[in-house]
Design a protein around this motif. Structure first.
Motif, PDB file in Angstrom:
ATOM      1  N   ILE A 172       1.086  -1.128  -0.023  1.00 33.77           N
ATOM      2  CA  ILE A 172       0.176  -0.083  -0.080  1.00 33.77           C
ATOM      3  C   ILE A 172       0.736   1.063   0.039  1.00 33.77           C
ATOM      4  CG2 ILE A 172      -1.687   1.186   1.389  1.00 33.77           C
ATOM      5  CD1 ILE A 172      -2.862  -1.373   2.225  1.00 33.77           C
ATOM      6  N   VAL A 173       0.716   2.073  -0.954  1.00 31.83           N
ATOM      7  CA  VAL A 173       1.581   3.345  -0.862  1.00 31.83           C
ATOM      8  C   VAL A 173       0.481   4.193  -0.718  1.00 31.83           C
ATOM      9  CG1 VAL A 173       2.850   4.429  -2.639  1.00 31.83           C
ATOM     10  CG2 VAL A 173       2.688   2.101  -3.036  1.00 31.83           C
ATOM     11  N   GLY A 174       1.038   4.987   0.245  1.00 27.77           N
ATOM     12  CA  GLY A 174       0.650   6.287   0.870  1.00 27.77           C
ATOM     13  C   GLY A 174       0.483   6.373   2.192  1.00 27.77           C
ATOM     14  N   GLY A 175       0.187   7.623   2.919  1.00 29.80           N
ATOM     15  CA  GLY A 175       0.312   7.554   4.478  1.00 29.80           C
ATOM     16  C   GLY A 175      -1.019   8.170   5.117  1.00 29.80           C
ATOM     17  N   GLY A 176      -1.986   8.731   4.096  1.00 28.06           N
ATOM     18  CA  GLY A 176      -3.216   9.150   4.610  1.00 28.06           C
ATOM     19  C   GLY A 176      -3.983   8.408   5.127  1.00 28.06           C
ATOM     20  N   TYR A 177      -5.326   8.892   5.430  1.00 27.38           N
ATOM     21  CA  TYR A 177      -6.253   7.900   6.176  1.00 27.38           C
ATOM     22  C   TYR A 177      -6.783   6.702   5.359  1.00 27.38           C
ATOM     23  CZ  TYR A 177     -10.440  10.035   4.069  1.00 27.38           C
ATOM     24  OH  TYR A 177     -11.116  10.438   3.002  1.00 27.38           O
ATOM     25  N   TYR A 196       4.296   1.798   2.288  1.00 30.12           N
ATOM     26  CA  TYR A 196       5.445   2.695   1.846  1.00 30.12           C
ATOM     27  C   TYR A 196       4.683   4.036   2.151  1.00 30.12           C
ATOM     28  CZ  TYR A 196       8.263  -0.726  -0.379  1.00 30.12           C
ATOM     29  OH  TYR A 196       9.346  -1.635  -0.673  1.00 30.12           O
ATOM     30  N   TYR A 197       5.572   4.967   2.765  1.00 28.15           N
ATOM     31  CA  TYR A 197       5.012   6.417   2.983  1.00 28.15           C
ATOM     32  C   TYR A 197       6.308   7.291   2.728  1.00 28.15           C
ATOM     33  CZ  TYR A 197       2.762  10.702   4.131  1.00 28.15           C
ATOM     34  OH  TYR A 197       2.699  12.320   4.397  1.00 28.15           O
ATOM     35  N   ARG A 198       6.370   8.415   1.801  1.00 26.17           N
ATOM     36  CA  ARG A 198       7.255   9.150   1.709  1.00 26.17           C
ATOM     37  C   ARG A 198       7.826  10.151   2.598  1.00 26.17           C
ATOM     38  NH1 ARG A 198       4.709  13.346  -3.120  1.00 26.17           N
ATOM     39  NH2 ARG A 198       3.133  14.222  -1.763  1.00 26.17           N
ATOM     40  N   GLY A 199       6.587  10.464   3.502  1.00 27.25           N
ATOM     41  CA  GLY A 199       6.694  11.406   4.913  1.00 27.25           C
ATOM     42  C   GLY A 199       7.459  10.940   6.191  1.00 27.25           C
ATOM     43  N   ALA A 200       7.599  11.397   6.852  1.00 30.46           N
ATOM     44  CA  ALA A 200       8.457  11.068   8.247  1.00 30.46           C
ATOM     45  C   ALA A 200       7.478  10.136   9.325  1.00 30.46           C
ATOM     46  CB  ALA A 200       8.772  12.355   9.049  1.00 30.46           C
ATOM     47  N   GLN A 201       5.931  10.610   9.140  1.00 31.63           N
ATOM     48  CA  GLN A 201       5.066   9.767   9.903  1.00 31.63           C
ATOM     49  C   GLN A 201       3.844   9.731   8.968  1.00 31.63           C
ATOM     50  OE1 GLN A 201       3.997   7.433  11.602  1.00 31.63           O
ATOM     51  NE2 GLN A 201       4.967   8.258  13.417  1.00 31.63           N
ATOM     52  N   ILE A 202       3.106   8.657   9.317  1.00 32.23           N
ATOM     53  CA  ILE A 202       1.644   8.596   8.428  1.00 32.23           C
ATOM     54  C   ILE A 202       0.777   9.782   9.063  1.00 32.23           C
ATOM     55  CG2 ILE A 202       1.928   6.177   7.842  1.00 32.23           C
ATOM     56  CD1 ILE A 202       0.001   5.637  10.278  1.00 32.23           C
ATOM     57  N   LEU A 203      -0.491   9.976   8.396  1.00 31.32           N
ATOM     58  CA  LEU A 203      -1.573  10.600   8.868  1.00 31.32           C
ATOM     59  C   LEU A 203      -1.156  12.108   8.971  1.00 31.32           C
ATOM     60  CD1 LEU A 203      -3.206   8.163  11.346  1.00 31.32           C
ATOM     61  CD2 LEU A 203      -3.766   8.676   8.855  1.00 31.32           C
ATOM     62  N   LEU A 227       8.678   4.157   6.463  1.00 29.80           N
ATOM     63  CA  LEU A 227       8.504   5.615   6.303  1.00 29.80           C
ATOM     64  C   LEU A 227       9.640   6.274   5.573  1.00 29.80           C
ATOM     65  CD1 LEU A 227       7.535   6.367  10.126  1.00 29.80           C
ATOM     66  CD2 LEU A 227       6.018   6.340   8.048  1.00 29.80           C
ATOM     67  N   GLY A 228       9.424   7.503   4.933  1.00 25.82           N
ATOM     68  CA  GLY A 228      10.343   8.134   4.014  1.00 25.82           C
ATOM     69  C   GLY A 228      10.809   7.169   2.751  1.00 25.82           C
ATOM     70  N   THR A 229       9.754   6.295   2.256  1.00 22.56           N
ATOM     71  CA  THR A 229       9.817   5.658   1.313  1.00 22.56           C
ATOM     72  C   THR A 229       8.829   5.625   0.412  1.00 22.56           C
ATOM     73  OG1 THR A 229      11.159   3.860   2.907  1.00 22.56           O
ATOM     74  CG2 THR A 229      10.296   2.948   0.685  1.00 22.56           C
ATOM     75  N   THR A 230       9.213   5.343  -0.994  1.00 22.90           N
ATOM     76  CA  THR A 230       7.971   5.479  -1.977  1.00 22.90           C
ATOM     77  C   THR A 230       8.515   4.884  -3.117  1.00 22.90           C
ATOM     78  OG1 THR A 230       6.620   6.851  -3.303  1.00 22.90           O
ATOM     79  CG2 THR A 230       8.797   7.737  -3.241  1.00 22.90           C
ATOM     80  N   ALA A 245      11.915   0.490  -4.962  1.00 24.87           N
ATOM     81  CA  ALA A 245      11.637   1.556  -3.916  1.00 24.87           C
ATOM     82  C   ALA A 245      12.827   2.270  -4.063  1.00 24.87           C
ATOM     83  CB  ALA A 245      11.274   0.970  -2.850  1.00 24.87           C
ATOM     84  N   THR A 246      12.540   3.511  -3.081  1.00 26.68           N
ATOM     85  CA  THR A 246      13.596   4.652  -3.035  1.00 26.68           C
ATOM     86  C   THR A 246      14.361   3.985  -1.880  1.00 26.68           C
ATOM     87  OG1 THR A 246      11.944   5.982  -1.610  1.00 26.68           O
ATOM     88  CG2 THR A 246      12.273   6.702  -3.760  1.00 26.68           C
ATOM     89  N   ASN A 247      14.103   3.109  -1.115  1.00 24.50           N
ATOM     90  CA  ASN A 247      15.050   2.716   0.161  1.00 24.50           C
ATOM     91  C   ASN A 247      16.189   1.765  -0.627  1.00 24.50           C
ATOM     92  OD1 ASN A 247      13.473   0.546  -0.364  1.00 24.50           O
ATOM     93  ND2 ASN A 247      12.525   0.588   1.711  1.00 24.50           N
ATOM     94  N   GLY A 248      16.112   1.464  -1.790  1.00 26.65           N
ATOM     95  CA  GLY A 248      17.114   0.719  -2.322  1.00 26.65           C
ATOM     96  C   GLY A 248      16.713  -0.870  -2.620  1.00 26.65           C
ATOM     97  N   THR A 249      15.474  -1.131  -1.939  1.00 27.83           N
ATOM     98  CA  THR A 249      14.947  -2.528  -2.314  1.00 27.83           C
ATOM     99  C   THR A 249      14.093  -2.609  -3.506  1.00 27.83           C
ATOM    100  OG1 THR A 249      12.827  -1.873  -1.106  1.00 27.83           O
ATOM    101  CG2 THR A 249      14.687  -2.599   0.437  1.00 27.83           C
ATOM    102  N   GLU A 250      14.155  -4.053  -3.842  1.00 26.76           N
ATOM    103  CA  GLU A 250      13.103  -4.454  -4.945  1.00 26.76           C
ATOM    104  C   GLU A 250      12.443  -5.779  -4.534  1.00 26.76           C
ATOM    105  OE1 GLU A 250      13.881  -5.628  -9.555  1.00 26.76           O
ATOM    106  OE2 GLU A 250      15.205  -4.371  -8.688  1.00 26.76           O
TER     107      GLU A 250
END
Length: 451
Positions: A172-177, A196-203, A227-230, A245-250
């Motif tokens: 699931i990509v996103g950190g909103g509700y 995955y959520y690109r921000g520092a914390q969800i919501l 967190l910090g990942t998209t 992903a931006t954290n280097g994983t596949e």
């Protein structure tokens, strides 16, 4: 000038249907056009099916807790096709209710797309034109894909209710509700969930302490939150999707759900051509009375991108009728709206977050986090949070934040007090209901911090 209708509503969701019904009850001649299903996002692909899925997803843990309380069960298993069939039948029933509401109040309905031809004319998909003294845009919003390589392999929240089978794994990509709610739902139904959520914390936008606890509990419940990942790009991998992903994983997932944003449904409505002002996301710009820059055209609900909640759309529709057809100019009150996020654990909030409040004035923060009796007895380490943000000058409760089972039910009642301007001393004078989780709201005597 003679018109075919006094009011023509475009959109058969909660806001449009309410405005059409109430206007018709005033003796107004009303028509409504809807190209899809009546009930809109909330009834067909939002609040209602989502909440039913929340209920379904919580039963596995209830079974586990029941054993701790002495109950004996056989094997517990979830039957997705059975649930999905009942869910779709319930949505069909609710859509029928919406249609009957309009018909029984004399609203003429057109089951097709509509657009504005001029400030008083609506053109239907079949080319028919209808004139109206007033036109109300209530077309809502829709989820959008983020526009990254391979995102067409993903699904949106609209698609979840129609899956043939539950995936074994999902990203699931996103950190909103929406993202966080579906993470809890699918995790509860037995799907291996990564978020995955690109921000520092969800919501983002909610109280930091409250959303931090929600994220912590989600992780405790088995959701793999990064967190910090998209996502950078996606490729088809057999029946699944391979995600870089931006954290280097596949990694490979059976499904990828994007919950990264929604946009207003204004495309192809002919609004810009009429000189109706639109915002950056395509939202209809309106004044406090929901009137657009063209006086005969109003707009309510998510298409205006003000406060995108079903009860708010309904309030806006009611205020529109009060203003235009009852001769009582009524601005929409968007202040102190209670809301619930049906994550697991649930979160309820009304008023200002601690961060927002302390930017405005000096505040005191009353807060307690603890293990609730019911789940503690069952051997779980779940924690709940009760929090009040209080003005040091006026003593008013500026914000109330609850993270707990049933937080939505609690915040509805706490919201009344906050809306009325209750002070911390009003809360203190209220006798506690014991033993409950919510009694903490009236028993916290000393602030944990001031700011």
């Amino acid at each position: 000038m003679s018109f075919d209708y006094d009011l023509f509503v475009i959109g058969g969701g909660s806001g449009g249907v309410r405005a059409a019904r109430v206007a018709a009850q005033e003796g107004v001649k009303v028509a409504l056009a809807e190209e899809d299903r009546y009930g809109g996002t909330c009834v067909i692909r939002g609040c209602v099916p989502k909440k039913l899925m929340v209920f379904a997803s919580e039963y596995a843990r209830l079974g586990e807790d029941a054993r701790a309380y002495g109950w004996t069960f056989g094997e517990i298993a979830f039957d997705w096709p059975h649930f999905r069939g009942k869910l779709h039948a319930e949505l069909d029933r609710l859509e029928g209710i919406y249609r009957n509401i309009l018909a029984s109040n004399g609203v003429q309905t057109y089951d097709q797309r509509a657009r504005l031809a001029d400030p008083h004319t609506v053109e239907l998909a079949d080319g028919t034109r209808k004139t109206a003294r007033h036109i109300l845009i209530a077309t809502g919003g829709r989820p959008v894909l983020p526009g990254l390589p391979g995102d067409e392999l993903g699904i949106t929240s609209d698609d979840v209710f129609h899956l043939d089978k539950l995936p074994g794994s999902i990203l699931i990509v996103g950190g909103g509700y929406i993202a966080s709610e579906f993470a809890g739902i699918l995790n509860g139904l037995g799907v291996a969930v990564t978020q995955y959520y690109r921000g520092a914390q969800i919501l983002r936008g909610f109280d930091d302490e409250a959303r931090g606890l929600v994220c912590e509990e989600m992780c405790q419940n088995g959701i793999d939150v990064h967190l910090g990942t998209t996502v950078m790009e996606m490729h088809k991998d057999g029946d699944g999707v391979r995600v870089k992903a931006t954290n280097g994983t596949e990694r490979r997932f059976d499904k990828v759900l994007f919950a990264t944003g929604r946009v207003p449904n204004t495309d192809g409505l002919g609004l810009a051509e009429l000189g109706i002002d639109l915002g950056r996301k395509g939202e209809v710009i309106v004044d406090a009375y929901s009137q657009t820059s063209v006086p005969s055209v109003h707009a309510v609900g998510d298409v205006t991108d003000r406060v995108n909640l079903t009860p708010v759309a309904i309030r806006e529709g009611m205020a529109f009728v009060e203003t235009v057809f009852r001769g009582n100019p009524t601005p929409v009150d968007h202040a102190l709206i209670p809301t619930a996020i049906f994550t697991q654990p649930e979160m309820g909030t009304v008023g200002l977050s601690e961060e927002e409040a302390r930017e405005i004035e000096p505040v005191e923060v009353y807060c307690n986090s603890f293990r609730p009796m019911q789940t503690s007895f069952a051997g779980r380490d779940d924690r709940v949070l009760m929090k009040l943000v209080v003005s040091r000058a006026t003593r008013k409760v500026l914000g109330c934040h609850i993270v707990a089972p049933g937080a939505g039910e609690m915040i509805q009642l706490a919201g009344i007090a906050v809306k009325m301007g209750a002070t911390k001393e009003d809360f203190d004078r209220t006798v506690a209901v014991h033993p409950t989780m919510s009694e903490e709201l009236v028993t916290m005597k000393s602030p944990v911090r001031t700011a």
